[in-house]
Write a protein that holds these residues in place. Structure first.
Motif, PDB file in Angstrom:
ATOM      1  N   VAL A 385     -25.541 -30.865   9.405  1.00 14.71           N
ATOM      2  CA  VAL A 385     -24.702 -31.631   8.477  1.00 14.71           C
ATOM      3  C   VAL A 385     -25.014 -31.227   7.037  1.00 14.71           C
ATOM      4  N   VAL A 386     -26.295 -31.091   6.724  1.00 13.11           N
ATOM      5  CA  VAL A 386     -26.678 -30.669   5.374  1.00 13.11           C
ATOM      6  C   VAL A 386     -26.145 -29.267   5.077  1.00 13.11           C
ATOM      7  N   THR A 387     -26.285 -28.363   6.062  1.00 13.67           N
ATOM      8  CA  THR A 387     -25.810 -26.993   5.861  1.00 13.67           C
ATOM      9  C   THR A 387     -24.299 -26.955   5.693  1.00 13.67           C
ATOM     10  N   VAL A 388     -23.585 -27.700   6.517  1.00 11.42           N
ATOM     11  CA  VAL A 388     -22.132 -27.748   6.416  1.00 11.42           C
ATOM     12  C   VAL A 388     -21.707 -28.253   5.042  1.00 11.42           C
ATOM     13  N   THR A 389     -22.392 -29.287   4.563  1.00 11.29           N
ATOM     14  CA  THR A 389     -22.067 -29.838   3.242  1.00 11.29           C
ATOM     15  C   THR A 389     -22.335 -28.811   2.147  1.00 11.29           C
ATOM     16  N   ALA A 390     -23.465 -28.094   2.268  1.00  9.97           N
ATOM     17  CA  ALA A 390     -23.791 -27.078   1.265  1.00  9.97           C
ATOM     18  C   ALA A 390     -22.772 -25.943   1.277  1.00  9.97           C
ATOM     19  N   VAL A 391     -22.367 -25.522   2.476  1.00  8.86           N
ATOM     20  CA  VAL A 391     -21.368 -24.452   2.575  1.00  8.86           C
ATOM     21  C   VAL A 391     -20.043 -24.907   1.969  1.00  8.86           C
ATOM     22  N   TRP A 392     -19.651 -26.141   2.284  1.00  9.86           N
ATOM     23  CA  TRP A 392     -18.401 -26.655   1.711  1.00  9.86           C
ATOM     24  C   TRP A 392     -18.486 -26.714   0.185  1.00  9.86           C
ATOM     25  N   LEU A 393     -19.641 -27.155  -0.335  1.00  8.51           N
ATOM     26  CA  LEU A 393     -19.795 -27.251  -1.789  1.00  8.51           C
ATOM     27  C   LEU A 393     -19.689 -25.881  -2.440  1.00  8.51           C
ATOM     28  N   LEU A 394     -20.407 -24.888  -1.891  1.00  8.14           N
ATOM     29  CA  LEU A 394     -20.332 -23.528  -2.431  1.00  8.14           C
ATOM     30  C   LEU A 394     -18.938 -22.938  -2.245  1.00  8.14           C
ATOM     31  N   SER A 395     -18.262 -23.338  -1.159  1.00  7.77           N
ATOM     32  CA  SER A 395     -16.908 -22.829  -0.920  1.00  7.77           C
ATOM     33  C   SER A 395     -15.875 -23.475  -1.832  1.00  7.77           C
ATOM     34  N   SER A 396     -16.239 -24.551  -2.492  1.00  2.00           N
ATOM     35  CA  SER A 396     -15.302 -25.256  -3.370  1.00  2.00           C
ATOM     36  C   SER A 396     -15.463 -24.849  -4.824  1.00  2.00           C
ATOM     37  N   VAL A 397     -16.540 -24.116  -5.136  1.00  2.00           N
ATOM     38  CA  VAL A 397     -16.802 -23.719  -6.520  1.00  2.00           C
ATOM     39  C   VAL A 397     -16.205 -22.336  -6.756  1.00  2.00           C
ATOM     40  N   PRO A 398     -15.277 -22.186  -7.701  1.00  2.00           N
ATOM     41  CA  PRO A 398     -14.684 -20.864  -7.957  1.00  2.00           C
ATOM     42  C   PRO A 398     -15.704 -19.914  -8.553  1.00  2.00           C
ATOM     43  N   ALA A 399     -15.594 -18.652  -8.180  1.00  3.28           N
ATOM     44  CA  ALA A 399     -16.501 -17.619  -8.690  1.00  3.28           C
ATOM     45  C   ALA A 399     -15.717 -16.639  -9.550  1.00  3.28           C
ATOM     46  N   GLY A 400     -16.199 -16.380 -10.748  1.00  2.78           N
ATOM     47  CA  GLY A 400     -15.565 -15.400 -11.629  1.00  2.78           C
ATOM     48  C   GLY A 400     -14.153 -15.808 -11.978  1.00  2.78           C
ATOM     49  N   SER A 401     -13.208 -14.941 -11.671  1.00  2.42           N
ATOM     50  CA  SER A 401     -11.818 -15.171 -12.044  1.00  2.42           C
ATOM     51  C   SER A 401     -11.031 -15.826 -10.922  1.00  2.42           C
ATOM     52  N   GLY A 402     -11.722 -16.545 -10.004  1.00  2.41           N
ATOM     53  CA  GLY A 402     -11.036 -17.189  -8.899  1.00  2.41           C
ATOM     54  C   GLY A 402     -10.017 -18.200  -9.384  1.00  2.41           C
ATOM     55  N   LYS A 403      -8.936 -18.330  -8.635  1.00  2.51           N
ATOM     56  CA  LYS A 403      -7.874 -19.253  -9.011  1.00  2.51           C
ATOM     57  C   LYS A 403      -8.232 -20.670  -8.584  1.00  2.51           C
ATOM     58  N   GLY A 404      -7.756 -21.608  -9.363  1.00  2.00           N
ATOM     59  CA  GLY A 404      -7.952 -22.996  -9.011  1.00  2.00           C
ATOM     60  C   GLY A 404      -9.264 -23.543  -9.501  1.00  2.00           C
ATOM     61  N   GLY A 405      -9.351 -24.871  -9.459  1.00  2.00           N
ATOM     62  CA  GLY A 405     -10.574 -25.540  -9.869  1.00  2.00           C
ATOM     63  C   GLY A 405     -11.401 -25.926  -8.658  1.00  2.00           C
ATOM     64  N   PHE A 406     -12.317 -26.860  -8.847  1.00  2.00           N
ATOM     65  CA  PHE A 406     -13.218 -27.295  -7.779  1.00  2.00           C
ATOM     66  C   PHE A 406     -12.400 -27.880  -6.622  1.00  2.00           C
ATOM     67  N   GLY A 407     -12.625 -27.361  -5.418  1.00  2.00           N
ATOM     68  CA  GLY A 407     -11.925 -27.838  -4.245  1.00  2.00           C
ATOM     69  C   GLY A 407     -10.556 -27.241  -4.056  1.00  2.00           C
ATOM     70  N   GLY A 408     -10.083 -26.441  -4.974  1.00  2.00           N
ATOM     71  CA  GLY A 408      -8.759 -25.864  -4.860  1.00  2.00           C
ATOM     72  C   GLY A 408      -8.765 -24.360  -4.825  1.00  2.00           C
ATOM     73  N   VAL A 409      -9.893 -23.771  -4.418  1.00  2.00           N
ATOM     74  CA  VAL A 409     -10.037 -22.321  -4.385  1.00  2.00           C
ATOM     75  C   VAL A 409     -10.268 -21.875  -2.953  1.00  2.00           C
ATOM     76  N   SER A 410      -9.771 -20.695  -2.596  1.00  2.00           N
ATOM     77  CA  SER A 410     -10.013 -20.175  -1.251  1.00  2.00           C
ATOM     78  C   SER A 410     -11.473 -19.771  -1.122  1.00  2.00           C
ATOM     79  N   VAL A 411     -11.952 -19.762   0.112  1.00  2.00           N
ATOM     80  CA  VAL A 411     -13.357 -19.417   0.342  1.00  2.00           C
ATOM     81  C   VAL A 411     -13.653 -18.004  -0.145  1.00  2.00           C
ATOM     82  N   ALA A 412     -12.695 -17.094   0.027  1.00  2.00           N
ATOM     83  CA  ALA A 412     -12.912 -15.709  -0.379  1.00  2.00           C
ATOM     84  C   ALA A 412     -13.146 -15.589  -1.877  1.00  2.00           C
ATOM     85  N   GLN A 413     -12.588 -16.528  -2.665  1.00  2.00           N
ATOM     86  CA  GLN A 413     -12.733 -16.490  -4.120  1.00  2.00           C
ATOM     87  C   GLN A 413     -13.765 -17.495  -4.623  1.00  2.00           C
TER      88      GLN A 413
END
Length: 548
Positions: A385-413
């Motif tokens: 559960v902790v790992t899943v939450t951490a993965v979701w959190l990191l997957s929700s944070v945009p990296a570099g020029s990723g589109k969208g804000g927190f929670g609105g970005v694709s995992v690839a970005q």
């Protein structure tokens, strides 16, 4: 002497009465007569302790200390000079006995058993057994030099084949349950993650998708634990340790080392603790470094998922071969470590009591199954559960020029995708240099159970506009490995499974290793596991891609 049968709760009241009577009227208990030759050695060493080590004699019973030293045990508060004197007497004892295949510990054990048999013969009256028992006749086959090990491997293959076959319908049903009704209920309660918002993404894409995918393996684990408990309760696992003694000797380990290795097939952490049954420190250190190569039940869930997706009806055989490879790795790494780090480790005899074969009890099998399954569920409810939450959190944070804000970005970005892409090139030679695969290996450092939940989680949220469904994990995995391997899908999948087998089991195992073998050897073991895992994965893929 009081006859008891604890498995059937017979004789326990009589035993309690005998204990109360003995406490009410205590009588001196004579020491076990270990035989003339052994007793001479014990008395000689006891006299040496009394005269040369008076402080030690005042703290501990002299006979107990002498017997412990002759057996090779690590008796407390013993100086080097006394250990050398005990070792010299042990060598003399073996020489006087005249058998080149025995040592002092085995002679002491034989003396104890002979004394116990004499007491039993004097106290118990019953019909004399002039012919071999049913257990003796079965053991002639199951513990024979040539048939014992192949039969054990055959039994384990049958277990994994039965496990994968029986569990598949139940797994499919649970996967459909989580991807259907549970997902729909979660969407109704917190909203649709495709419509935005951090809470729907965490609950639906994270917890329901990730943990639900993992919990679908509960039937598989339960079936496997029931089958293993049947073998254990029947008395067969003790024979497996006896059969494996010759193999353990090759590694310079006693046959008792096989028992912690068997525990390791369930979980490496208690296996490391079980290594304390070995009295020799060098043996414990060597065993502590090879136990992580034993494939635990957490890795089994990933094997079954990938084998089921890519190998169909041969899934059980593929999973069995992973366990065979695990045993081969233990042997090969044990030989290498023994020659490199533990050249001076002494050999110890196998002293093991083989219980008679018996019908497993329903209570015993269910109790063992529940204890092991509860440990698996605790992991799913905690670390995963902790790992899943951490993965979701990191997957929700945009990296570099990723589109969208927190929670609105694709995992690839996202930040998680960026980290996974940095690692992915390392595995390109192994055929799975793709960020989805490398992402699961990162969370696998925390717990191998998290590998499946990360797979499900990253694929579900891989494209926030694409509407990927939880039930599409199989086709997505096939597409990933086919693309990453350049069309050599099966060698790439096997390479991934081999890497998963050989690299660091989990952070809890690292902590247990640190407790049992120390910081330095734990660090050496950690680096060795990564290097061996990568080299084997590359070898499997490169050779497999030439053949396939």
């Amino acid at each position: 002497m009081v006859p008891v049968l604890p498995r059937e709760h017979r004789g326990l009241d009589t035993l309690a009465t005998a204990v109360r009577d003995a406490l009410a009227e205590p009588r001196p208990c004579p020491a076990a007569d270990l035989g003339a030759v052994v007793e001479d050695a014990v008395r000689g060493l006891a006299d040496h302790i009394s005269s040369e080590e008076p402080e030690l004699a005042a703290r501990h019973p002299v006979r107990w200390t002498a017997v412990s030293l002759l057996s090779g045990d690590e008796a407390p508060s013993v100086r080097g000079a006394l250990r050398e004197a005990a070792a010299a007497r042990a060598r003399t004892l073996v020489a006087e006995n005249g058998s080149p295949h025995e040592d002092a510990e085995l002679l002491l054990a034989e003396g104890r058993y002979l004394w116990a048999h004499r007491v039993h013969a004097a106290a118990v009256r019953g019909p004399a057994e002039s012919r071999a028992t049913w257990t003796d006749r079965v053991d002639r086959v199951l513990t024979s030099r040539w048939a014992g090990l192949p039969l054990f491997l055959g039994v384990m293959w049958a277990i994994f084949q039965a496990t994968t076959t029986l569990a598949k319908p139940l797994q499919d049903g649970l996967q459909g349950f989580f991807s259907g009704p549970v997902t729909s209920l979660a969407v109704g309660l917190v909203g649709d993650p495709d419509q935005g918002g951090w809470l729907p993404g965490l609950v639906v894409d994270g917890l329901v998708g990730g943990v639900g995918q993992l919990l679908s393996f509960v039937p598989l684990m339960a079936i496997m634990y029931v089958l293993l408990a049947l073998l254990e309760d029947s008395g067969y696992f003790a024979r497996a340790a006896f059969v494996a003694d010759r193999l353990m000797r090759v590694l310079g380990l006693p046959g008792q080392a096989f028992l912690p290795l068997i525990v390791g097939f369930g979980c490496n952490v208690p296996a490391l603790s079980a290594s304390r049954v070995l009295s020799n420190r060098q043996h414990r250190l060597l065993l502590g470094m090879v136990i992580p190569f034993v494939t635990c039940s957490a890795r089994l869930t990933v094997y079954v998922l990938l084998a089921g997706v890519f190998f169909g009806s041969s899934a059980g055989t593929v999973v069995f071969l992973m366990y065979v490879l695990s045993i081969v790795l233990v042997v090969v790494m044990g030989l290498a470590l023994r020659r490199a780090l533990f050249r001076d480790s002494a050999r110890e005899p196998l002293i093991l009591e083989l219980p008679p074969y018996r019908m497993p009890t329903l209570r015993g099998v269910l109790l063992q199954t529940w204890q092991r399954l509860a440990g698996f569920l605790r992991t799913a409810g905690g670390i995963v559960v902790v790992t899943v939450t951490a993965v979701w959190l990191l997957s929700s944070v945009p990296a570099g020029s990723g589109k969208g804000g927190f929670g609105g970005v694709s995992v690839a970005q996202s930040l998680f995708g960026a980290l996974a892409r940095c690692i992915a090139p390392v595995f390109s030679w192994a055929g799975f240099g793709e960020w989805h695969a490398s992402a699961t290996l990162v969370t696998g450092f925390v717990a191998k159970e998290a590998v499946i939940s990360t797979m499900a989680q990253t694929y579900q949220t891989a494209d926030v506009d694409g509407g990927a469904q939880p039930g599409a994990l199989g086709p997505q995995l096939r597409a990933t490995f086919e693309h990453a391997s350049g069309g050599h899908t099966l060698p790439a999948v096997l390479a991934f499974m081999v890497f998963l087998l050989a690299y660091t089991p989990c952070m809890t195992t690292i902590a247990a290793q640190r407790t049992e073998i120390g910081n330095k050897l734990t660090a050496v073991s950690f680096v060795l596991q990564l290097a061996v895992a990568w080299a084997l994965a590359v070898l499997v893929f490169q050779v497999g891609s030439l053949i396939a």
